[in-house]
Design a protein around this motif. Structure first.
Motif, mmCIF file in Angstrom:
data_model
loop_
_atom_site.group_PDB
_atom_site.id
_atom_site.type_symbol
_atom_site.label_atom_id
_atom_site.label_comp_id
_atom_site.label_asym_id
_atom_site.label_seq_id
_atom_site.Cartn_x
_atom_site.Cartn_y
_atom_site.Cartn_z
ATOM 1 N N SER A 343 84.262 45.278 -7.648
ATOM 2 C CA SER A 343 84.057 43.861 -7.919
ATOM 3 C C SER A 343 83.276 43.207 -6.775
ATOM 4 O O SER A 343 83.493 43.510 -5.604
ATOM 5 C CB SER A 343 85.402 43.152 -8.083
ATOM 6 O OG SER A 343 85.230 41.754 -8.128
ATOM 7 N N THR A 344 82.380 42.283 -7.147
ATOM 8 C CA THR A 344 81.618 41.549 -6.136
ATOM 9 C C THR A 344 82.084 40.098 -6.014
ATOM 10 O O THR A 344 81.403 39.278 -5.385
ATOM 11 C CB THR A 344 80.113 41.552 -6.474
ATOM 12 O OG1 THR A 344 79.918 40.908 -7.736
ATOM 13 C CG2 THR A 344 79.575 42.968 -6.536
ATOM 14 N N ALA A 345 83.222 39.761 -6.578
ATOM 15 C CA ALA A 345 83.714 38.384 -6.528
ATOM 16 C C ALA A 345 83.908 37.950 -5.073
ATOM 17 O O ALA A 345 84.680 38.555 -4.333
ATOM 18 C CB ALA A 345 85.019 38.257 -7.299
ATOM 19 N N ASN A 346 83.180 36.915 -4.654
ATOM 20 C CA ASN A 346 83.234 36.375 -3.290
ATOM 21 C C ASN A 346 82.973 37.431 -2.215
ATOM 22 O O ASN A 346 83.441 37.311 -1.080
ATOM 23 C CB ASN A 346 84.574 35.691 -3.039
ATOM 24 C CG ASN A 346 84.689 34.367 -3.766
ATOM 25 O OD1 ASN A 346 83.829 33.502 -3.621
ATOM 26 N ND2 ASN A 346 85.731 34.220 -4.565
ATOM 27 N N ALA A 347 82.227 38.480 -2.578
ATOM 28 C CA ALA A 347 81.951 39.567 -1.638
ATOM 29 C C ALA A 347 81.058 39.083 -0.501
ATOM 30 O O ALA A 347 80.107 38.327 -0.713
ATOM 31 C CB ALA A 347 81.276 40.725 -2.360
ATOM 32 N N LYS A 348 81.365 39.527 0.707
ATOM 33 C CA LYS A 348 80.583 39.135 1.878
ATOM 34 C C LYS A 348 79.469 40.140 2.139
ATOM 35 O O LYS A 348 79.682 41.349 2.105
ATOM 36 C CB LYS A 348 81.485 39.025 3.108
ATOM 37 C CG LYS A 348 82.611 38.013 2.949
ATOM 38 C CD LYS A 348 82.084 36.630 2.597
ATOM 39 C CE LYS A 348 83.206 35.621 2.425
ATOM 40 N NZ LYS A 348 82.705 34.303 1.971
ATOM 41 N N LYS A 349 78.291 39.633 2.418
ATOM 42 C CA LYS A 349 77.136 40.485 2.682
ATOM 43 C C LYS A 349 77.259 41.149 4.044
ATOM 44 O O LYS A 349 77.727 40.540 5.010
ATOM 45 C CB LYS A 349 75.871 39.641 2.621
ATOM 46 C CG LYS A 349 74.581 40.408 2.871
ATOM 47 C CD LYS A 349 73.379 39.508 2.667
ATOM 48 C CE LYS A 349 72.073 40.257 2.849
ATOM 49 N NZ LYS A 349 70.898 39.406 2.551
ATOM 50 N N ASP A 350 76.816 42.401 4.114
ATOM 51 C CA ASP A 350 76.788 43.123 5.383
ATOM 52 C C ASP A 350 75.652 42.564 6.244
ATOM 53 O O ASP A 350 74.472 42.748 5.928
ATOM 54 C CB ASP A 350 76.561 44.613 5.108
ATOM 55 C CG ASP A 350 76.456 45.446 6.381
ATOM 56 O OD1 ASP A 350 76.608 44.868 7.475
ATOM 57 O OD2 ASP A 350 76.231 46.664 6.264
ATOM 58 N N PRO A 351 75.975 41.856 7.343
ATOM 59 C CA PRO A 351 74.917 41.228 8.152
ATOM 60 C C PRO A 351 74.130 42.220 8.992
ATOM 61 O O PRO A 351 73.113 41.843 9.581
ATOM 62 C CB PRO A 351 75.701 40.256 9.041
ATOM 63 C CG PRO A 351 77.046 40.894 9.184
ATOM 64 C CD PRO A 351 77.322 41.573 7.869
#
Length: 362
Positions: A343-351
């Motif tokens: 799931s990508t719900a509210n997933a944080k991007k890898d900076p």
């Protein structure tokens, strides 16, 4: 005049941020001289995702003694901590005294959509390298902006590099729990309703928390040409013929490119009926794609029939901005597994990912 901030090597290295407006420095290495004018009526303007302009008023008395400005910049949520020691946010900045307003720019310490506090001192550099300083100004709060079209175009170009070859598709699909579809039938007249996009993906994305739409998937399995049987979101799937959502009467926009500390990457696209509120929203903020010729999702006519293709090497998340009636497709239970870990719900991007980040705040 643009300010390219650097560390104050001697005078400010051990400084504390002002605890309240007008608080004087307590450092023994900096002399204080009340005659230096205190900045007041601070104004922040021309705010972008990684820059802003700052100006202020000050009395003319001793103004000619000013050689430098000290700027104390802190993320608002941590404004009581000593942010000079924070590895990601070097907040003590110095600039030579230049005409105002001046631009503060730096993606290494300014992030998009982030609230900051800022205070200013005037300073006079002495022959021994120390400074005499004014009192701190009042503390001003401001918030940086979203990515602009220029930044999104940079993301778009990076996404195009890894999109891969195009595969055919025939349907868009949306996975959810049975209760979701039951509620839609009972309370929304059988029509799926747009909702505000969550905060998944790039922190600077202008669609997060603002654009209303319905998420659909369109990726297919390489060996079957059909949607995968597994689902991250629920065991029931609504399938709708591609031409019902994507056709010459719709516009296509690039929305985002991100990953979640994994090898595979996501591209967010927006489909909006021409002239709709969603179309007007996207037209102002997102790069528009040619529906017949782009690297991610295409629709074109061949022998009188609409033909659709999607990129093989990225996972497409498609947002449709208008309501969709369930009668236009079918709802059925999938035969595969429910893979909640995807799931990508509210997933944080890898900076830290070099593939999907650009040289502005993440």
């Amino acid at each position: 005049m643009e300010l390219q901030p650097r560390y104050i090597v001697r005078a400010v290295l051990s400084r504390r941020a002002p605890s309240h407006p007008g608080n004087k420095s307590q450092d023994s290495g900096i002399a204080e001289m009340e005659e230096l004018p205190v900045p007041h009526n601070i104004k922040i303007s021309n705010i972008t995702c990684d820059s802003f302009k700052i100006s202020w008023d000050m009395d003319s008395k001793s103004k000619d003694r000013i050689t430098h400005y000290f700027i104390d910049l802190n993320k608002k949520e941590n404004k009581n901590s000593n942010k000079f020691k924070h590895k990601d946010v070097p907040t003590k900045l110095v600039a030579k005294a230049v005409p105002l307003p001046m631009t503060v720019r730096g993606h290494w310490f300014l992030s998009p959509r982030t609230e900051y506090t800022v205070a200013v001192q005037t300073a006079s550099k002495q022959v021994d390298g120390d400074y005499v300083v004014s009192e701190w100004s009042e503390i001003i709060e401001f918030c940086t902006a979203d990515y602009s079209k220029v930044h999104l175009t940079q993301l778009l170009e990076k996404a195009e590099v890894i999109a891969g070859r195009m595969l055919k598709l025939s349907v868009f699909y949306r996975n959810q729990h049975k209760e979701y579809f039951d509620y839609t039938r009972e309370h929304h007249g059988n029509a799926l309703q747009p909702s505000v996009k969550d905060n998944s993906g790039s922190h600077g994305s202008p669609i997060s928390g603002k654009l209303e739409g319905i998420f659909f998937s369109c990726n297919t399995e390489f060996n079957t040409g059909k949607p995968p049987q597994d689902s991250p979101y629920g065991r029931y799937r609504f399938e709708i013929a591609a031409e019902k959502l994507f056709n010459p009467n719709t516009n296509l926009y690039f929305g985002d490119f991100y990953c979640m500390y994994t090898a595979y990457h996501y591209v967010i696209l927006v489909i909006a009926p021409v002239g709709s509120p969603g179309d007007e929203f996207c037209k102002q903020r997102l790069p528009q794609l040619n529906i017949k010729d782009n690297k991610f999702l295409t629709c074109d006519e061949e022998d009188g029939v609409m033909v659709y293709h999607h990129a093989q090497d990225v996972i497409l998340e498609v947002i449709y901005t208008d309501p969709v009636d369930l009668s236009l497709g079918t709802v059925a239970e999938i035969t595969g597994h429910q893979l909640m870990s995807l799931s990508t719900a509210n997933a944080k991007k890898d900076p830290s990912c070099k593939t999907c980040n650009i040289s502005v705040g993440r």
